[in-house]
Design a protein around this motif. Structure first.
Motif, PDB file in Angstrom:
ATOM      1  N   CYS A 300     107.630  89.542  85.633  1.00  0.00           N
ATOM      2  CA  CYS A 300     106.203  89.216  85.672  1.00  0.00           C
ATOM      3  C   CYS A 300     105.552  89.804  86.923  1.00  0.00           C
ATOM      4  N   LEU A 301     106.246  89.742  88.040  1.00  0.00           N
ATOM      5  CA  LEU A 301     105.696  90.310  89.270  1.00  0.00           C
ATOM      6  C   LEU A 301     105.556  91.829  89.163  1.00  0.00           C
ATOM      7  N   VAL A 302     106.525  92.473  88.523  1.00  0.00           N
ATOM      8  CA  VAL A 302     106.432  93.915  88.293  1.00  0.00           C
ATOM      9  C   VAL A 302     105.230  94.232  87.404  1.00  0.00           C
ATOM     10  N   LEU A 303     105.006  93.431  86.383  1.00  0.00           N
ATOM     11  CA  LEU A 303     103.863  93.655  85.505  1.00  0.00           C
ATOM     12  C   LEU A 303     102.542  93.451  86.247  1.00  0.00           C
ATOM     13  N   TRP A 304     102.470  92.427  87.053  1.00  0.00           N
ATOM     14  CA  TRP A 304     101.264  92.195  87.859  1.00  0.00           C
ATOM     15  C   TRP A 304     100.993  93.416  88.740  1.00  0.00           C
ATOM     16  N   PHE A 305     102.038  93.917  89.371  1.00  0.00           N
ATOM     17  CA  PHE A 305     101.910  95.118  90.207  1.00  0.00           C
ATOM     18  C   PHE A 305     101.496  96.324  89.370  1.00  0.00           C
ATOM     19  N   GLY A 306     102.131  96.504  88.226  1.00  0.00           N
ATOM     20  CA  GLY A 306     101.827  97.648  87.371  1.00  0.00           C
ATOM     21  C   GLY A 306     100.419  97.625  86.814  1.00  0.00           C
ATOM     22  N   TRP A 307      99.854  96.431  86.693  1.00  0.00           N
ATOM     23  CA  TRP A 307      98.486  96.325  86.167  1.00  0.00           C
ATOM     24  C   TRP A 307      97.465  96.953  87.109  1.00  0.00           C
ATOM     25  N   PHE A 308      97.825  97.153  88.356  1.00  0.00           N
ATOM     26  CA  PHE A 308      96.924  97.839  89.279  1.00  0.00           C
ATOM     27  C   PHE A 308      96.902  99.340  89.015  1.00  0.00           C
ATOM     28  N   GLY A 309      97.789  99.810  88.176  1.00  0.00           N
ATOM     29  CA  GLY A 309      97.682 101.157  87.632  1.00  0.00           C
ATOM     30  C   GLY A 309      97.019 101.131  86.270  1.00  0.00           C
ATOM     31  N   PHE A 310      97.292 100.094  85.514  1.00  0.00           N
ATOM     32  CA  PHE A 310      96.779  99.948  84.151  1.00  0.00           C
ATOM     33  C   PHE A 310      95.248  99.895  84.139  1.00  0.00           C
ATOM     34  N   ASN A 311      94.678  98.981  84.915  1.00  0.00           N
ATOM     35  CA  ASN A 311      93.224  98.799  84.895  1.00  0.00           C
ATOM     36  C   ASN A 311      92.472  99.746  85.835  1.00  0.00           C
ATOM     37  N   PRO A 312      92.764  99.745  87.138  1.00  0.00           N
ATOM     38  CA  PRO A 312      92.049 100.700  88.008  1.00  0.00           C
ATOM     39  C   PRO A 312      92.271 102.154  87.602  1.00  0.00           C
ATOM     40  N   GLY A 313      93.443 102.479  87.083  1.00  0.00           N
ATOM     41  CA  GLY A 313      93.709 103.850  86.661  1.00  0.00           C
ATOM     42  C   GLY A 313      92.844 104.301  85.509  1.00  0.00           C
ATOM     43  N   SER A 314      92.310 103.351  84.757  1.00  0.00           N
ATOM     44  CA  SER A 314      91.468 103.707  83.609  1.00  0.00           C
ATOM     45  C   SER A 314      90.115 104.273  84.032  1.00  0.00           C
ATOM     46  N   THR A 315      89.799 104.236  85.325  1.00  0.00           N
ATOM     47  CA  THR A 315      88.637 104.974  85.805  1.00  0.00           C
ATOM     48  C   THR A 315      88.893 106.476  85.705  1.00  0.00           C
ATOM     49  N   MET A 316      90.163 106.866  85.720  1.00  0.00           N
ATOM     50  CA  MET A 316      90.607 108.262  85.640  1.00  0.00           C
ATOM     51  C   MET A 316      89.935 109.147  86.676  1.00  0.00           C
ATOM     52  N   GLY A 317      89.645 108.581  87.833  1.00  0.00           N
ATOM     53  CA  GLY A 317      89.074 109.356  88.920  1.00  0.00           C
ATOM     54  C   GLY A 317      88.577 108.451  90.024  1.00  0.00           C
ATOM     55  N   VAL A 318      88.658 108.955  91.269  1.00  0.00           N
ATOM     56  CA  VAL A 318      88.166 108.192  92.413  1.00  0.00           C
ATOM     57  C   VAL A 318      87.266 109.028  93.318  1.00  0.00           C
ATOM     58  N   ALA A 319      87.257 110.339  93.136  1.00  0.00           N
ATOM     59  CA  ALA A 319      86.509 111.206  94.052  1.00  0.00           C
ATOM     60  C   ALA A 319      85.003 111.091  93.863  1.00  0.00           C
ATOM     61  N   GLY A 320      84.547 110.920  92.639  1.00  0.00           N
ATOM     62  CA  GLY A 320      83.116 110.937  92.365  1.00  0.00           C
ATOM     63  C   GLY A 320      82.343 109.842  93.065  1.00  0.00           C
TER      64      GLY A 320
END
Length: 526
Positions: A300-320
């Motif tokens: 569960c802790l790994v999933l919680w950690f991985g969700w910070f890639g799942f949701n924020p990663g869905s922006t598919m960009g940070v430079a703009g």
């Protein structure tokens, strides 16, 4: 006379007349000295000339404008922009891939020790099967051209369609226009979507655990990645029917990933039937405890950690925007998980008399799932509310499925299906502003990104909520019958469930020929 002769004699003594030989030697030395002076002068004058030329060249270079050797400043900015976003997408993809460890540990911990190897093997192989199937056809069905359609049509397979990424929007030329709102290379887009497809298939594993045949599950994973997940994905993320006709929005996959996986899991659990011993002769529900809460906690802790890639990663960009949206999504994601963890623990304490660790862990996952659809469209206080509701909801959902005879060893249907539906509807409730006219302007092109209308609680009325409800119903209406047909075909052709003896003795020995805890003395209570 004497004095004169004496003076001349003294002069001749002091300045004797040189001999012819000495005079010749002196002339030679004089000539040599003259040549040496000429050579040294020439040398120093050459050095001086060289120094003067170097100074002149440096002065000319300083006066001329700087000219990059390889690219212009604009080109460099574009490269750095693309590079930053590409690294962001790839790192987040790897975090989502890492969630496979979390799913494996959670499922293993909630199951019995005699099935540990089987569950680990399923969670390992599922991503391999999905990788091949999604590359072969899934991507092209999901993101191929076909605005407003039911299925993508790239005219190709194996991600082989025309594409000029990272150009986007009005500068994009290719057949994957639905995902041209982000300016990362094609293979970065593919990899990010691949790990999401793998997550959807992994959800199914938990609901059918401890009684499904190993090869039957692998076959279903291929079907899932080929014709179930990509079709729904096209409707929503491929700018298909739901996206174009209804303005349906699902930021990171409440419906595309979690509801699809949840509906397929529910269908499989019903067709398989409950595990032996789950229900007594009079319908009494018997608890079948998991064997390792440590593994479940780690998972569960790994999933919680991985969700910070799942949701924020869905922006598919940070430079703009300098990462502003990704940061908001990360905090919203964490807030929902935290609130759900607390309310699930409290609800289980009240309902069951004890703060059950399994319910606490599922509560955390429920919050993470519920915020997934609207993490980019709402605020932190709203995220806390969404998570708090999800934490209560998942406890009642687990008890509900138990009572109607659906045996789900890990609560996958309660977490992913129920909370996936709830999270999808939250877009129509908690979206704070009207984002439907959003346009992205970058050096790579201008794209009409769009977004949801304002939610019901923020003055937007029911327009977006109705769109989300239509999407929920359509996803279920497609996934349930297609999954049922797939499960029944597998059952008819190769068999679906292991024998009663294999189930009682454990799938580790009968399906894999080894044990997770070889040499340990295990006490069976079946």
């Amino acid at each position: 006379m004497r004095s004169e002769s004496c003076s001349v004699g003294r002069y001749l003594f002091l300045h004797p007349k040189p001999s012819p030989r000495a005079s010749s030697r002196s002339r030679l030395m004089a000539v040599a000295g003259l040549l040496a002076c000429v050579c040294v002068g020439t040398l120093f004058s050459g050095v001086g000339f060289a120094q003067e030329e170097a100074v002149a060249a440096a002065t000319a270079a300083a006066a001329a404008p700087y000219q990059p050797n390889l690219m212009s400043m604009e080109q460099m900015v574009e490269k750095l922009w693309t590079g930053a976003d590409t690294v962001w997408v790839l790192v987040c993809s790897m975090l989502v891939f890492f969630m496979n460890l979390g799913f494996g540990c959670v499922e293993t911990g909630f199951a019995r020790s005699k099935n540990c190897v089987n569950i680990l093997s399923k969670n390992f192989v599922v991503f391999a099967a999905t990788s091949v199937a999604f590359w072969f056809l899934g991507w092209d069905l999901m993101f191929g051209a076909g605005d407003g359609g039911w299925v993508g049509n790239s005219g190709s397979w194996g991600v082989g369609g025309a594409d000029n990424s990272p150009f986007m929007g009005d500068r994009y030329q290719g057949v994957y226009g639905a995902i041209s709102w982000t300016h990362v290379p094609l293979w970065a887009k593919f990899f990010f979507q691949l790990v999401f497809a793998g997550t959807a298939a992994t959800i199914v594993s938990g609901a059918v655990a401890e009684r499904i045949k190993y090869h039957a599950f692998i076959i279903f994973c291929f079907i899932m990645a080929l014709v179930i997940y990509p079709i729904v994905g096209h409707w929503i993320w491929g700018f298909g029917y739901l996206a174009k006709e209804w303005n349906f929005w699902d930021f990171a996959g409440c419906s595309v990933v979690h509801s699809v996986g949840g509906w397929a899991a529910l269908t499989g659990a019903i067709i398989l039937g409950p595990r032996i011993g789950k229900y007594g002769p009079n319908g009494k529900i018997n608890a079948i405890p998991g064997h390792n809460m440590t593994a479940a906690f780690i998972g569960c802790l790994v999933l919680w950690f991985g969700w910070f890639g799942f949701n924020p990663g869905s922006t598919m960009g940070v430079a703009g925007d300098g990462g502003a949206l990704a940061a908001l999504v990360a905090v919203n994601t964490n807030s929902a998980a935290a609130a759900a963890t607390l309310t699930a623990t409290l609800t289980a304490w009240i309902m069951l008399g004890k703060p059950d660790i399994g319910m606490t862990l599922n509560g955390c996952l429920a919050g993470l799932v519920s915020i997934t659809a609207c993490a980019a469209y709402t605020t932190v206080p709203c995220s806390l509310i969404i998570g708090a509701i999800a934490g209560v909801m998942v406890i009642f959902a687990v008890l509900f499925f138990d009572r109607i005879g659906v045996d789900d060893p890990v609560g996958a249907t309660s977490v992913h299906l129920v909370c996936g539906i709830f999270g999808t509807l939250c877009v129509g409730l908690f979206s704070t502003t009207d984002l439907s006219g959003t346009v992205l302007n970058t050096p790579f092109g201008t794209a009409a990104a769009g977004g949801p209308y304002a939610g019901l609680f923020f003055g937007g009325g029911t327009k977006q909520l109705i769109a989300q409800l239509v999407g929920v119903l359509m996803v279920g209406a497609y996934v349930v019958p297609v999954s049922a047909v797939a499960w029944l075909l597998i059952k008819f052709l190769v068999g679906l469930r292991v024998s009663a003896q294999e189930e009682i003795e454990g799938l580790d020995i009968h399906e894999h020929g080894n044990e997770a805890y070889h040499g340990f003395v295990m006490v069976r209570n079946e």
